[in-house]
Design a protein around this motif. Structure first.
Motif, PDB file in Angstrom:
ATOM      1  N   ARG A  20      -3.388  26.118 -43.780  1.00 22.27           N
ATOM      2  CA  ARG A  20      -3.722  25.019 -42.863  1.00 22.27           C
ATOM      3  C   ARG A  20      -4.892  25.355 -41.959  1.00 22.27           C
ATOM      4  O   ARG A  20      -5.636  24.469 -41.558  1.00 22.27           O
ATOM      5  N   ASP A  21      -5.075  26.617 -41.618  1.00 24.33           N
ATOM      6  CA  ASP A  21      -6.197  26.980 -40.761  1.00 24.33           C
ATOM      7  C   ASP A  21      -7.530  26.915 -41.501  1.00 24.33           C
ATOM      8  O   ASP A  21      -8.586  26.954 -40.880  1.00 24.33           O
ATOM      9  N   TYR A  22      -7.474  26.811 -42.817  1.00 25.11           N
ATOM     10  CA  TYR A  22      -8.693  26.697 -43.601  1.00 25.11           C
ATOM     11  C   TYR A  22      -8.991  25.242 -43.971  1.00 25.11           C
ATOM     12  O   TYR A  22     -10.132  24.802 -43.906  1.00 25.11           O
ATOM     13  N   THR A  23      -7.961  24.489 -44.337  1.00 24.86           N
ATOM     14  CA  THR A  23      -8.190  23.132 -44.849  1.00 24.86           C
ATOM     15  C   THR A  23      -8.359  22.091 -43.752  1.00 24.86           C
ATOM     16  O   THR A  23      -8.954  21.057 -43.978  1.00 24.86           O
ATOM     17  N   ARG A  24      -7.844  22.358 -42.557  1.00 18.37           N
ATOM     18  CA  ARG A  24      -7.887  21.369 -41.462  1.00 18.37           C
ATOM     19  C   ARG A  24      -8.908  21.763 -40.397  1.00 18.37           C
ATOM     20  O   ARG A  24      -9.144  22.937 -40.154  1.00 18.37           O
ATOM     21  N   GLU A  25      -9.460  20.742 -39.758  1.00 17.56           N
ATOM     22  CA  GLU A  25     -10.379  20.963 -38.638  1.00 17.56           C
ATOM     23  C   GLU A  25     -10.160  19.881 -37.591  1.00 17.56           C
ATOM     24  O   GLU A  25      -9.719  18.780 -37.913  1.00 17.56           O
ATOM     25  N   THR A  26     -10.520  20.209 -36.360  1.00 19.27           N
ATOM     26  CA  THR A  26     -10.568  19.199 -35.314  1.00 19.27           C
ATOM     27  C   THR A  26     -11.887  18.461 -35.474  1.00 19.27           C
ATOM     28  O   THR A  26     -12.947  19.082 -35.576  1.00 19.27           O
ATOM     29  N   ILE A  27     -11.803  17.140 -35.505  1.00 21.13           N
ATOM     30  CA  ILE A  27     -12.984  16.303 -35.713  1.00 21.13           C
ATOM     31  C   ILE A  27     -13.059  15.260 -34.597  1.00 21.13           C
ATOM     32  O   ILE A  27     -12.154  15.182 -33.766  1.00 21.13           O
ATOM     33  N   THR A  28     -14.103  14.462 -34.616  1.00 23.01           N
ATOM     34  CA  THR A  28     -14.243  13.352 -33.669  1.00 23.01           C
ATOM     35  C   THR A  28     -14.244  12.044 -34.440  1.00 23.01           C
ATOM     36  O   THR A  28     -15.048  11.858 -35.353  1.00 23.01           O
ATOM     37  N   ILE A  29     -13.316  11.159 -34.077  1.00 19.75           N
ATOM     38  CA  ILE A  29     -13.265   9.821 -34.661  1.00 19.75           C
ATOM     39  C   ILE A  29     -14.150   8.914 -33.811  1.00 19.75           C
ATOM     40  O   ILE A  29     -14.006   8.861 -32.588  1.00 19.75           O
ATOM     41  N   ALA A  30     -15.064   8.201 -34.459  1.00 18.42           N
ATOM     42  CA  ALA A  30     -16.047   7.381 -33.736  1.00 18.42           C
ATOM     43  C   ALA A  30     -15.505   6.027 -33.294  1.00 18.42           C
ATOM     44  O   ALA A  30     -15.892   5.528 -32.241  1.00 18.42           O
ATOM     45  N   SER A  31     -14.634   5.437 -34.095  1.00 16.33           N
ATOM     46  CA  SER A  31     -14.162   4.101 -33.721  1.00 16.33           C
ATOM     47  C   SER A  31     -12.887   3.743 -34.456  1.00 16.33           C
ATOM     48  O   SER A  31     -12.591   4.277 -35.515  1.00 16.33           O
ATOM     49  N   GLY A  32     -12.130   2.847 -33.856  1.00 17.06           N
ATOM     50  CA  GLY A  32     -10.952   2.295 -34.500  1.00 17.06           C
ATOM     51  C   GLY A  32      -9.665   3.002 -34.139  1.00 17.06           C
ATOM     52  O   GLY A  32      -9.666   4.073 -33.533  1.00 17.06           O
ATOM     53  N   THR A  33      -8.562   2.379 -34.511  1.00 18.13           N
ATOM     54  CA  THR A  33      -7.240   2.976 -34.391  1.00 18.13           C
ATOM     55  C   THR A  33      -6.788   3.253 -35.812  1.00 18.13           C
ATOM     56  O   THR A  33      -6.608   2.309 -36.598  1.00 18.13           O
ATOM     57  N   LEU A  34      -6.648   4.509 -36.156  1.00 18.52           N
ATOM     58  CA  LEU A  34      -6.401   4.910 -37.535  1.00 18.52           C
ATOM     59  C   LEU A  34      -5.040   5.577 -37.683  1.00 18.52           C
ATOM     60  O   LEU A  34      -4.621   6.346 -36.811  1.00 18.52           O
ATOM     61  N   GLU A  35      -4.377   5.300 -38.780  1.00 21.44           N
ATOM     62  CA  GLU A  35      -3.063   5.844 -39.082  1.00 21.44           C
ATOM     63  C   GLU A  35      -3.182   7.173 -39.828  1.00 21.44           C
ATOM     64  O   GLU A  35      -4.194   7.432 -40.484  1.00 21.44           O
ATOM     65  N   PRO A  36      -2.137   8.001 -39.764  1.00 20.34           N
ATOM     66  CA  PRO A  36      -2.136   9.236 -40.564  1.00 20.34           C
ATOM     67  C   PRO A  36      -2.346   8.902 -42.038  1.00 20.34           C
ATOM     68  O   PRO A  36      -1.814   7.916 -42.541  1.00 20.34           O
ATOM     69  N   GLY A  37      -3.140   9.711 -42.711  1.00 22.27           N
ATOM     70  CA  GLY A  37      -3.416   9.483 -44.126  1.00 22.27           C
ATOM     71  C   GLY A  37      -4.622   8.617 -44.394  1.00 22.27           C
ATOM     72  O   GLY A  37      -4.960   8.355 -45.545  1.00 22.27           O
ATOM     73  N   THR A  38      -5.319   8.167 -43.338  1.00 16.22           N
ATOM     74  CA  THR A  38      -6.513   7.344 -43.525  1.00 16.22           C
ATOM     75  C   THR A  38      -7.626   8.171 -44.152  1.00 16.22           C
ATOM     76  O   THR A  38      -7.923   9.277 -43.702  1.00 16.22           O
ATOM     77  N   VAL A  39      -8.224   7.638 -45.186  1.00 17.84           N
ATOM     78  CA  VAL A  39      -9.354   8.293 -45.847  1.00 17.84           C
ATOM     79  C   VAL A  39     -10.583   8.083 -44.975  1.00 17.84           C
ATOM     80  O   VAL A  39     -10.856   6.968 -44.532  1.00 17.84           O
ATOM     81  N   LEU A  40     -11.299   9.174 -44.719  1.00 17.75           N
ATOM     82  CA  LEU A  40     -12.425   9.152 -43.786  1.00 17.75           C
ATOM     83  C   LEU A  40     -13.753   9.435 -44.470  1.00 17.75           C
ATOM     84  O   LEU A  40     -13.816  10.176 -45.449  1.00 17.75           O
ATOM     85  N   GLY A  41     -14.807   8.876 -43.885  1.00 11.50           N
ATOM     86  CA  GLY A  41     -16.171   9.220 -44.236  1.00 11.50           C
ATOM     87  C   GLY A  41     -16.827   9.815 -43.001  1.00 11.50           C
ATOM     88  O   GLY A  41     -16.326   9.651 -41.884  1.00 11.50           O
ATOM     89  N   LYS A  42     -17.930  10.509 -43.192  1.00 13.51           N
ATOM     90  CA  LYS A  42     -18.623  11.165 -42.076  1.00 13.51           C
ATOM     91  C   LYS A  42     -19.946  10.450 -41.813  1.00 13.51           C
ATOM     92  O   LYS A  42     -20.775  10.306 -42.717  1.00 13.51           O
ATOM     93  N   ILE A  43     -20.126  10.008 -40.584  1.00 13.45           N
ATOM     94  CA  ILE A  43     -21.352   9.306 -40.198  1.00 13.45           C
ATOM     95  C   ILE A  43     -22.492  10.324 -40.178  1.00 13.45           C
ATOM     96  O   ILE A  43     -22.456  11.308 -39.436  1.00 13.45           O
ATOM     97  N   THR A  44     -23.482  10.097 -40.995  1.00 18.25           N
ATOM     98  CA  THR A  44     -24.571  11.051 -41.172  1.00 18.25           C
ATOM     99  C   THR A  44     -25.326  11.328 -39.872  1.00 18.25           C
ATOM    100  O   THR A  44     -25.605  12.481 -39.550  1.00 18.25           O
ATOM    101  N   ALA A  45     -25.645  10.304 -39.115  1.00 24.94           N
ATOM    102  CA  ALA A  45     -26.465  10.458 -37.912  1.00 24.94           C
ATOM    103  C   ALA A  45     -25.768  11.236 -36.799  1.00 24.94           C
ATOM    104  O   ALA A  45     -26.408  11.991 -36.072  1.00 24.94           O
TER     105      ALA A  45
END
Length: 121
Positions: A20-45
């Motif tokens: 788990r210390d390798y596969t998971r990271e703390t990230i920043t969500i830019a917008s919305g209210t998202l449920e566990p299991g939501t598939v994410l994309g990364k905003i390039t800018a």
């Protein structure tokens, strides 16, 4: 008799991960209210994450992670944890997609996740 409905739990989609210390990271969500299991994309800018959006052109058209727990970024950026790399296996039936992506768009998201080592079963 009262019927109880259990909601989604953090990490409910995860079948297996190496460390788990390798596969998971703390990230920043830019917008919305998202449920566990939501598939994410990364905003390039900005390098922030948002729900996978196949019609987008800002980076979120490529699936790169799966949100671990609920995240509420409705009032601005919010910290969250996500599975961002494998080796990991996730349950396809427990993944959450924003909007109504088509079958081919979901298949493409599964392929995108496989590219980062997250196998969808």
């Amino acid at each position: 008799m009262t019927t109880l409905v259990e909601g989604k739990h953090a990490g409910h989609f995860l079948v297996w991960e190496a460390f788990r210390d390798y596969t998971r990271e703390t990230i920043t969500i830019a917008s919305g209210t998202l449920e566990p299991g939501t598939v994410l994309g990364k905003i390039t800018a900005s390098g922030k994450y948002a729900a996978f959006a196949p019609a987008a052109t800002n980076g979120t058209e490529t699936a790169v992670a799966v949100l671990w727990g609920r995240a509420d970024a409705s009032g601005g950026d919010a910290p969250a944890v996500a599975v961002v790399r494998g080796p990991a296996v996730v349950n396809r039936h427990d993944l959450v997609f924003a909007g109504t992506p088509s079958g081919p768009e979901i298949a493409a998201a599964h392929a995108d996740l496989l590219a980062v080592g997250i196998l969808v079963r």
